[in-house]
Write a protein that holds these residues in place. Structure first.
Motif, PDB file in Angstrom:
ATOM      1  N   ARG A  18       0.780  -5.804 -13.318  1.00  0.00           N
ATOM      2  CA  ARG A  18       2.030  -5.135 -12.991  1.00  0.00           C
ATOM      3  C   ARG A  18       1.797  -4.030 -11.963  1.00  0.00           C
ATOM      4  NH1 ARG A  18       6.216  -6.380 -16.577  1.00  0.00           N
ATOM      5  NH2 ARG A  18       7.481  -5.407 -14.949  1.00  0.00           N
ATOM      6  N   CYS A  19       2.899  -3.572 -11.385  1.00  0.00           N
ATOM      7  CA  CYS A  19       2.884  -2.448 -10.450  1.00  0.00           C
ATOM      8  C   CYS A  19       3.430  -1.215 -11.139  1.00  0.00           C
ATOM      9  CB  CYS A  19       3.742  -2.751  -9.216  1.00  0.00           C
ATOM     10  SG  CYS A  19       3.008  -3.910  -8.072  1.00  0.00           S
ATOM     11  N   PHE A  20       2.905  -0.057 -10.758  1.00  0.00           N
ATOM     12  CA  PHE A  20       3.355   1.222 -11.281  1.00  0.00           C
ATOM     13  C   PHE A  20       3.540   2.179 -10.103  1.00  0.00           C
ATOM     14  CE2 PHE A  20       0.823  -0.930 -14.424  1.00  0.00           C
ATOM     15  CZ  PHE A  20       1.490  -0.735 -15.629  1.00  0.00           C
ATOM     16  N   ALA A  21       4.547   3.031 -10.169  1.00  0.00           N
ATOM     17  CA  ALA A  21       4.811   3.947  -9.055  1.00  0.00           C
ATOM     18  C   ALA A  21       5.443   5.231  -9.558  1.00  0.00           C
ATOM     19  CB  ALA A  21       5.715   3.292  -8.015  1.00  0.00           C
ATOM     20  N   ASN A  22       5.402   6.262  -8.705  1.00  0.00           N
ATOM     21  CA  ASN A  22       6.056   7.533  -9.034  1.00  0.00           C
ATOM     22  C   ASN A  22       7.281   7.757  -8.163  1.00  0.00           C
ATOM     23  OD1 ASN A  22       4.784   8.000  -6.610  1.00  0.00           O
ATOM     24  ND2 ASN A  22       3.810   9.924  -7.221  1.00  0.00           N
ATOM     25  N   TYR A  23       7.805   6.677  -7.596  1.00  0.00           N
ATOM     26  CA  TYR A  23       9.034   6.728  -6.800  1.00  0.00           C
ATOM     27  C   TYR A  23       9.734   5.386  -6.945  1.00  0.00           C
ATOM     28  CZ  TYR A  23       6.752   3.812  -3.271  1.00  0.00           C
ATOM     29  OH  TYR A  23       6.131   2.778  -2.623  1.00  0.00           O
ATOM     30  N   GLU A  24      10.980   5.305  -6.525  1.00  0.00           N
ATOM     31  CA  GLU A  24      11.751   4.067  -6.631  1.00  0.00           C
ATOM     32  C   GLU A  24      11.344   3.129  -5.502  1.00  0.00           C
ATOM     33  OE1 GLU A  24      13.787   3.255  -9.086  1.00  0.00           O
ATOM     34  OE2 GLU A  24      13.398   5.200 -10.059  1.00  0.00           O
ATOM     35  N   ILE A  25      10.628   2.082  -5.831  1.00  0.00           N
ATOM     36  CA  ILE A  25      10.138   1.181  -4.790  1.00  0.00           C
ATOM     37  C   ILE A  25      11.232   0.209  -4.365  1.00  0.00           C
ATOM     38  CG2 ILE A  25       7.789   1.395  -5.698  1.00  0.00           C
ATOM     39  CD1 ILE A  25       8.014  -1.512  -6.657  1.00  0.00           C
TER      40      ILE A  25
ATOM     41  N   THR B 110       2.567 -11.803  -2.174  1.00  0.00           N
ATOM     42  CA  THR B 110       2.449 -10.490  -2.808  1.00  0.00           C
ATOM     43  C   THR B 110       1.818  -9.471  -1.864  1.00  0.00           C
ATOM     44  OG1 THR B 110       2.361 -11.297  -5.089  1.00  0.00           O
ATOM     45  CG2 THR B 110       1.255  -9.210  -4.641  1.00  0.00           C
ATOM     46  N   ALA B 111       0.754  -9.882  -1.186  1.00  0.00           N
ATOM     47  CA  ALA B 111       0.099  -8.971  -0.244  1.00  0.00           C
ATOM     48  C   ALA B 111       1.070  -8.528   0.848  1.00  0.00           C
ATOM     49  CB  ALA B 111      -1.127  -9.651   0.385  1.00  0.00           C
ATOM     50  N   GLN B 112       1.879  -9.483   1.329  1.00  0.00           N
ATOM     51  CA  GLN B 112       2.881  -9.173   2.345  1.00  0.00           C
ATOM     52  C   GLN B 112       3.941  -8.210   1.802  1.00  0.00           C
ATOM     53  OE1 GLN B 112       2.908 -10.494   5.506  1.00  0.00           O
ATOM     54  NE2 GLN B 112       5.021 -10.575   6.239  1.00  0.00           N
ATOM     55  N   SER B 113       4.391  -8.459   0.582  1.00  0.00           N
ATOM     56  CA  SER B 113       5.427  -7.612  -0.023  1.00  0.00           C
ATOM     57  C   SER B 113       4.923  -6.193  -0.239  1.00  0.00           C
ATOM     58  CB  SER B 113       5.881  -8.210  -1.357  1.00  0.00           C
ATOM     59  OG  SER B 113       6.499  -9.468  -1.165  1.00  0.00           O
ATOM     60  N   LEU B 114       3.702  -6.053  -0.742  1.00  0.00           N
ATOM     61  CA  LEU B 114       3.139  -4.728  -0.985  1.00  0.00           C
ATOM     62  C   LEU B 114       2.877  -3.991   0.322  1.00  0.00           C
ATOM     63  CD1 LEU B 114       0.655  -5.550  -3.888  1.00  0.00           C
ATOM     64  CD2 LEU B 114       2.804  -4.274  -4.051  1.00  0.00           C
ATOM     65  N   ALA B 115       2.467  -4.728   1.340  1.00  0.00           N
ATOM     66  CA  ALA B 115       2.229  -4.110   2.648  1.00  0.00           C
ATOM     67  C   ALA B 115       3.531  -3.564   3.231  1.00  0.00           C
ATOM     68  CB  ALA B 115       1.592  -5.120   3.600  1.00  0.00           C
ATOM     69  N   LYS B 116       4.594  -4.342   3.150  1.00  0.00           N
ATOM     70  CA  LYS B 116       5.892  -3.899   3.660  1.00  0.00           C
ATOM     71  C   LYS B 116       6.405  -2.694   2.872  1.00  0.00           C
ATOM     72  CE  LYS B 116       7.514  -8.257   5.673  1.00  0.00           C
ATOM     73  NZ  LYS B 116       8.549  -9.328   5.617  1.00  0.00           N
ATOM     74  N   GLU B 117       6.181  -2.707   1.575  1.00  0.00           N
ATOM     75  CA  GLU B 117       6.585  -1.572   0.731  1.00  0.00           C
ATOM     76  C   GLU B 117       5.849  -0.307   1.159  1.00  0.00           C
ATOM     77  OE1 GLU B 117       8.199   0.942  -1.885  1.00  0.00           O
ATOM     78  OE2 GLU B 117       8.849  -1.146  -1.667  1.00  0.00           O
ATOM     79  N   ALA B 118       4.560  -0.424   1.421  1.00  0.00           N
ATOM     80  CA  ALA B 118       3.767   0.735   1.829  1.00  0.00           C
ATOM     81  C   ALA B 118       4.233   1.283   3.171  1.00  0.00           C
ATOM     82  CB  ALA B 118       2.290   0.353   1.897  1.00  0.00           C
ATOM     83  N   ILE B 119       4.571   0.391   4.081  1.00  0.00           N
ATOM     84  CA  ILE B 119       5.058   0.818   5.400  1.00  0.00           C
ATOM     85  C   ILE B 119       6.376   1.572   5.257  1.00  0.00           C
ATOM     86  CG2 ILE B 119       5.922   0.020   7.629  1.00  0.00           C
ATOM     87  CD1 ILE B 119       3.959  -2.347   7.374  1.00  0.00           C
ATOM     88  N   GLU B 120       7.276   1.014   4.463  1.00  0.00           N
ATOM     89  CA  GLU B 120       8.579   1.646   4.255  1.00  0.00           C
ATOM     90  C   GLU B 120       8.411   3.023   3.602  1.00  0.00           C
ATOM     91  OE1 GLU B 120      12.699   2.117   4.339  1.00  0.00           O
ATOM     92  OE2 GLU B 120      11.463   0.555   5.284  1.00  0.00           O
ATOM     93  N   ALA B 121       7.522   3.095   2.614  1.00  0.00           N
ATOM     94  CA  ALA B 121       7.332   4.342   1.876  1.00  0.00           C
ATOM     95  C   ALA B 121       6.630   5.408   2.705  1.00  0.00           C
ATOM     96  CB  ALA B 121       6.538   4.081   0.600  1.00  0.00           C
ATOM     97  N   SER B 122       5.798   4.988   3.646  1.00  0.00           N
ATOM     98  CA  SER B 122       5.028   5.959   4.441  1.00  0.00           C
ATOM     99  C   SER B 122       5.872   6.637   5.506  1.00  0.00           C
ATOM    100  CB  SER B 122       3.818   5.278   5.089  1.00  0.00           C
ATOM    101  OG  SER B 122       4.222   4.335   6.062  1.00  0.00           O
TER     102      SER B 122
ATOM    103  N   ARG C 297       0.845   7.390   7.229  1.00  0.00           N
ATOM    104  CA  ARG C 297      -0.571   7.212   6.928  1.00  0.00           C
ATOM    105  C   ARG C 297      -0.677   6.551   5.558  1.00  0.00           C
ATOM    106  NH1 ARG C 297      -4.555   9.883   9.468  1.00  0.00           N
ATOM    107  NH2 ARG C 297      -5.663  10.226   7.500  1.00  0.00           N
ATOM    108  N   ILE C 298      -1.364   5.400   5.527  1.00  0.00           N
ATOM    109  CA  ILE C 298      -1.471   4.596   4.315  1.00  0.00           C
ATOM    110  C   ILE C 298      -2.930   4.427   3.934  1.00  0.00           C
ATOM    111  CG2 ILE C 298      -0.960   2.364   3.261  1.00  0.00           C
ATOM    112  CD1 ILE C 298       1.229   2.012   5.454  1.00  0.00           C
ATOM    113  N   ALA C 299      -3.249   4.690   2.669  1.00  0.00           N
ATOM    114  CA  ALA C 299      -4.606   4.465   2.160  1.00  0.00           C
ATOM    115  C   ALA C 299      -4.563   3.321   1.154  1.00  0.00           C
ATOM    116  CB  ALA C 299      -5.151   5.726   1.502  1.00  0.00           C
ATOM    117  N   CYS C 300      -5.412   2.317   1.361  1.00  0.00           N
ATOM    118  CA  CYS C 300      -5.559   1.218   0.413  1.00  0.00           C
ATOM    119  C   CYS C 300      -6.872   1.421  -0.328  1.00  0.00           C
ATOM    120  CB  CYS C 300      -5.560  -0.128   1.136  1.00  0.00           C
ATOM    121  SG  CYS C 300      -4.012  -0.535   1.953  1.00  0.00           S
ATOM    122  N   VAL C 301      -6.796   1.699  -1.606  1.00  0.00           N
ATOM    123  CA  VAL C 301      -7.986   1.937  -2.414  1.00  0.00           C
ATOM    124  C   VAL C 301      -8.287   0.696  -3.243  1.00  0.00           C
ATOM    125  CG1 VAL C 301      -9.043   3.381  -4.191  1.00  0.00           C
ATOM    126  CG2 VAL C 301      -7.482   4.404  -2.512  1.00  0.00           C
ATOM    127  N   SER C 302      -9.379   0.027  -2.919  1.00  0.00           N
ATOM    128  CA  SER C 302      -9.789  -1.200  -3.613  1.00  0.00           C
ATOM    129  C   SER C 302      -8.709  -2.276  -3.532  1.00  0.00           C
ATOM    130  CB  SER C 302     -10.145  -0.906  -5.072  1.00  0.00           C
ATOM    131  OG  SER C 302     -11.134   0.096  -5.162  1.00  0.00           O
TER     132      SER C 302
END
Length: 224
Positions: free
Chosen positions: A205-212, A63-75, A80-85
């Motif tokens: 669950r995950c929530f977003a304001n764009y199509e992940i 999961t950590a790997q999947s979310l990290a890759k998603e953040a990279i793609e989205a950025s 610039r990526i901010a991880c809050v908590s």
């Protein structure tokens, strides 16, 4: 004299103080181990143990790997990526990004200060108490995981998110918070389901304001 009178005059630490001192030495040893260990160990998910008193539950490696890759793609390029908590996602990001991507970790647990300038001490109770180098709307995506399933915690974390993001938000929290997440942040529940190393009482669950991108491979009945 045998010295017994002198010994009686020596201040004795209480059990609470001794426990606090032991915690300090344990934390210090862990920091030194992280600093001196190999780079891949330093950023491995689980290199810093969960502290349940801080409501810490690390994502599974996948999961950590999947979310990290998603953040990279989205950025995007030079993102610039901010991880809050969300330290476990930050740890995965460090093994994936190059020098062209900037990653910051906003986290209450000072054990993560071993990551240097990328660590920013963050207390959700003071959502805008941030260093001047974190300029408003300066991150292409903010990935957040509020530490507590409460409306108050989400409200305050949302203040931080709105301040930091240029637009994209990816939030992980309990499914029971769906209505509040929609109301406060305007996010929609995603198909992708994050997993943790330990079983949690609440469905996450995950929530977003764009199509992940993760949703392309996720098929959850009833979620459009």
């Amino acid at each position: 004299m045998d010295g017994s009178d002198d010994e009686d005059d020596v201040p004795q630490l209480s059990a609470h103080a001794l426990a606090a001192l032991q915690d300090f030495y344990t934390e210090q040893q862990q920091r030194e181990s992280l600093i001196s260990g190999p780079a891949y160990d330093k950023f491995e998910v689980g290199a810093v143990e969960e502290d349940w008193q801080l409501s810490q539950f690390w994502y599974s490696d996948e999961t950590a790997q999947s979310l990290a890759k998603e953040a990279i793609e989205a950025s995007g390029k030079n993102g610039r990526i901010a991880c809050v908590s969300a330290p476990s996602v930050y740890q995965k990001l460090k093994g994936l990004v190059g020098d062209d991507v900037t990653v910051s970790l906003l986290e209450y647990d000072r054990r993560f200060s071993v990551y240097g300038d990328e660590f920013i001490f963050y207390d959700y109770n003071n959502p805008l108490d941030l260093p001047g180098r974190l300029q408003q709307h300066s991150f292409d995506i903010v990935l957040a995981d509020p530490p507590y399933l409460s409306e108050e915690c989400l409200h305050k974390t949302a203040e931080t998110i709105h301040y930091l993001t240029k637009g994209k938000i990816l939030l992980c929290t309990g499914a029971v918070m769906e209505d509040v997440v929609t109301q406060i942040l305007g996010l929609k529940m995603c198909k992708f389901i994050p997993k943790h190393n330990r079983s949690l009482a609440n469905e996450f669950r995950c929530f977003a304001n764009y199509e992940i991108g993760l949703d392309a491979a996720s098929q959850i009945p009833g979620v459009l």
